[in-house]
Motif scaffolding. Structure first.
Motif, PDB file in Angstrom:
ATOM      1  N   PRO A   1       3.046   2.089   8.741  1.00 45.30           N
ATOM      2  CA  PRO A   1       4.514   2.167   8.689  1.00 45.30           C
ATOM      3  C   PRO A   1       5.145   1.352   9.813  1.00 45.30           C
ATOM      4  N   GLN A   2       6.269   0.755   9.545  1.00 45.38           N
ATOM      5  CA  GLN A   2       6.958  -0.064  10.550  1.00 45.38           C
ATOM      6  C   GLN A   2       8.420   0.344  10.651  1.00 45.38           C
ATOM      7  N   ALA A   3       8.993   0.146  11.833  1.00 48.62           N
ATOM      8  CA  ALA A   3      10.444   0.256  12.006  1.00 48.62           C
ATOM      9  C   ALA A   3      10.968  -1.156  12.253  1.00 48.62           C
ATOM     10  N   GLY A   4      12.271  -1.323  12.315  1.00 46.07           N
ATOM     11  CA  GLY A   4      12.828  -2.624  12.686  1.00 46.07           C
ATOM     12  C   GLY A   4      12.828  -3.630  11.559  1.00 46.07           C
ATOM     13  N   ARG A   5      12.984  -4.895  11.919  1.00 41.88           N
ATOM     14  CA  ARG A   5      13.241  -5.928  10.914  1.00 41.88           C
ATOM     15  C   ARG A   5      12.021  -6.760  10.553  1.00 41.88           C
TER      16      ARG A   5
ATOM     17  N   GLY B   1      -6.214  -4.495  14.913  1.00 36.40           N
ATOM     18  CA  GLY B   1      -6.422  -3.629  16.080  1.00 36.40           C
ATOM     19  C   GLY B   1      -5.969  -2.200  15.796  1.00 36.40           C
ATOM     20  N   VAL B   2      -4.798  -2.077  15.182  1.00 41.27           N
ATOM     21  CA  VAL B   2      -4.279  -0.739  14.852  1.00 41.27           C
ATOM     22  C   VAL B   2      -5.267  -0.026  13.925  1.00 41.27           C
ATOM     23  N   MET B   3      -5.748  -0.744  12.915  1.00 45.75           N
ATOM     24  CA  MET B   3      -6.682  -0.143  11.943  1.00 45.75           C
ATOM     25  C   MET B   3      -7.996   0.253  12.618  1.00 45.75           C
ATOM     26  N   LEU B   4      -8.498  -0.631  13.458  1.00 44.34           N
ATOM     27  CA  LEU B   4      -9.792  -0.356  14.097  1.00 44.34           C
ATOM     28  C   LEU B   4      -9.709   0.854  15.017  1.00 44.34           C
ATOM     29  N   PHE B   5      -8.644   0.935  15.800  1.00 40.41           N
ATOM     30  CA  PHE B   5      -8.548   2.073  16.722  1.00 40.41           C
ATOM     31  C   PHE B   5      -8.366   3.384  15.963  1.00 40.41           C
TER      32      PHE B   5
ATOM     33  N   GLY C   1       0.840  -1.204   0.000  1.00 44.52           N
ATOM     34  CA  GLY C   1       0.000   0.000   0.000  1.00 44.52           C
ATOM     35  C   GLY C   1       0.874   1.252   0.000  1.00 44.52           C
ATOM     36  N   THR C   2       0.409   2.294  -0.699  1.00 48.80           N
ATOM     37  CA  THR C   2       1.221   3.517  -0.776  1.00 48.80           C
ATOM     38  C   THR C   2       0.614   4.659   0.047  1.00 48.80           C
ATOM     39  N   VAL C   3      -0.547   4.395   0.661  1.00 47.35           N
ATOM     40  CA  VAL C   3      -1.229   5.424   1.453  1.00 47.35           C
ATOM     41  C   VAL C   3      -1.031   5.095   2.936  1.00 47.35           C
ATOM     42  N   ASP C   4      -0.697   6.115   3.727  1.00 50.13           N
ATOM     43  CA  ASP C   4      -0.559   5.922   5.180  1.00 50.13           C
ATOM     44  C   ASP C   4      -1.941   5.589   5.766  1.00 50.13           C
TER      45      ASP C   4
END
Ligand code: SAM
Length: 289
Positions: free
Chosen positions: A261-265, A276-280, A221-224
Motif C-alpha cells: 500500500p502507498q500514500a501520496g502521489r 527490499g520491503v518484500m524481503l524484509f 495486486g489485491t492482496v496486502d
C-alpha cells in the motif's frame, strides 16, 4: 621495470603455480586494453571474466573462493607501504593469479574514472544453473522479470544478501549482473548470493515443478503484501520490470499477486525499494538483532 617482461616471484605453500608480477605504466599496454575491454558485455561473455573494484571487494571475492585471474594494484600505494595491499599481492600470487603493479593512469583507464581505487580484481564469473535451486520451507529467493537497471540489480543483490535470501533468478532479458555498475552497487554481495539466469520458457518449466509459493508483486495486486504466510512454504518473490512491471505471462505463473500500500502521489515504488520491503517482510521471522 615498465611494460617489460614479466617476472615470477615464489610464494609460500599454495598448490597452484605462483602468479606473475608485472609492472605496467602505460594505458596502451595490450594487457590493460584486454582488461579495459571487460567493460563491454560481449567481452565479458567471451571470457567469462569481470572486474571488481576496491580492495575490500577483492578480498570478499578471495574469501568466498571465487577464482581471481589478475589483481591490478597501485604501485604508488605499494611503495607507500600499504601492508594490506602487500598481503593481498602475496595472496594473489600464491593462488596463481597474475599481479599488475600499475601507474595511476593505468588504474584510471581501467576504472574509467579519476581517483580510482588502489586495487582492481579480474575474477571468473559464476552462474548457478536454475535446476540447482532447491528452496526449503521458510526460505526465500527473488526472481526479477527483465530487470534493466544495473544499480537496481546491484542493490537487490546486496539486500538479498542482507536478508538471507537464497538466490536471485534473472528471468528473460536482464541487465548483466557482472557489469561494473552492478558489481559496484552490490558492495561485495555479488560473491555471496547465487545468481541464476533463465529464459521465460525455462523459468516456466522450472516453475511447474516448484512446490513452494510464488508471490508476485503487482500494482493491480489485491492482496496486502503482509498477508502471505512466508514462514511456512518456500517462497519465491517475483518482481516486475522497472517500466512494464510483471508481464501477463509471468503474473499468471504466480500463486498470489500482492501490493504494497502507498500514500501520496507516487505511482509506484522503485524496484529495488519494493524488493527490499518484500524481503524484509518475508524474512521478518528469521531476522533478529
Ligand atoms: N509502471 C509499472 C507497473 O505498473 O507495474 C511500475 C513498475 S515498478 C517501478 C517496478 C516493480 O516494483 C513492479 O513491477 C513491482 O514488482 C514492484 N513494485 C513497485 N511498487 C509496488 C507496490 N506498491 N506494490 C507492489 N509492487 C510494487
Amino acid at each position: 621495470m615498465t611494460d617489460g617482461p614479466s617476472s615470477t616471484r615464489r610464494s609460500g605453500g599454495g598448490l597452484a603455480a605462483p602468479g606473475r608480477i608485472k609492472e605496467i605504466a602505460s594505458a596502451a599496454n595490450p594487457i590493460v586494453k584486454d582488461i579495459r575491454a571487460l567493460a563491454q558485455k560481449r567481452h565479458r561473455d567471451e571470457t567469462s571474466l569481470f572486474l571488481v573494484e576496491g580492495l575490500k571487494l577483492v578480498l570478499d571475492g578471495f574469501d568466498a573462493g571465487w577464482e581471481l585471474k589478475t589483481l591490478v594494484v597501485s604501485k604508488a600505494a605499494l611503495q607507500g607501504g600499504s601492508e594490506i595491499l602487500t598481503r593481498a599481492v602475496s595472496r594473489a600470487v600464491g593462488i596463481g593469479a597474475d599481479v599488475i603493479e600499475a601507474s595511476a593512469k593505468v588504474l584510471e583507464a581501467i576504472a574509467r574514472r579519476d581517483n580510482p581505487q588502489s586495487a582492481i580484481g579480474v575474477f571468473r564469473r559464476q552462474l548457478t544453473p536454475l535446476g540447482r535451486l532447491a528452496l526449503q520451507p521458510g526460505e526465500v529467493a527473488v526472481a526479477l522479470d527483465r530487470v534493466r537497471d544495473p544499480g537496481n540489480l546491484g542493490t537487490i543483490l546486496r539486500t538479498a544478501d542482507a536478508t538471507g535470501a537464497k538466490a536471485v533468478i534473472l528471468v528473460g532479458d536482464c541487465v548483466d549482473p557482472f557489469s561494473l555498475e552492478t558489481v559496484r552497487a552490490t558492495m561485495g554481495s555479488i560473491f555471496a548470493v547465487p545468481v541464476l539466469r533463465a529464459k521465460e520458457a525455462e523459468f516456466l518449466a522450472w516453475r511447474s515443478c516448484f512446490t513452494g509459493q510464488i508471490v508476485g508483486t503487482h500494482m493491480a495486486g489485491t492482496v496486502d503484501f503482509r498477508e502471505p504466510n512466508y514462514g511456512k512454504a518456500a517462497t519465491l518473490l517475483f518482481m516486475g520490470n522497472e517500466q512494464a512491471g510483471l508481464s501477463d505471462e509471468m503474473a499468471a505463473a504466480c500463486d498470489t499477486l500482492v501490493r504494497i500500500p502507498q500514500a501520496g502521489r507516487a505511482d509506484s515504488l522503485n524496484l529495488a525499494v519494493a524488493t527490499g520491503v518484500m524481503l524484509f517482510e518475508a524474512r521478518r521471522g528469521a531476522l533478529t538483532l
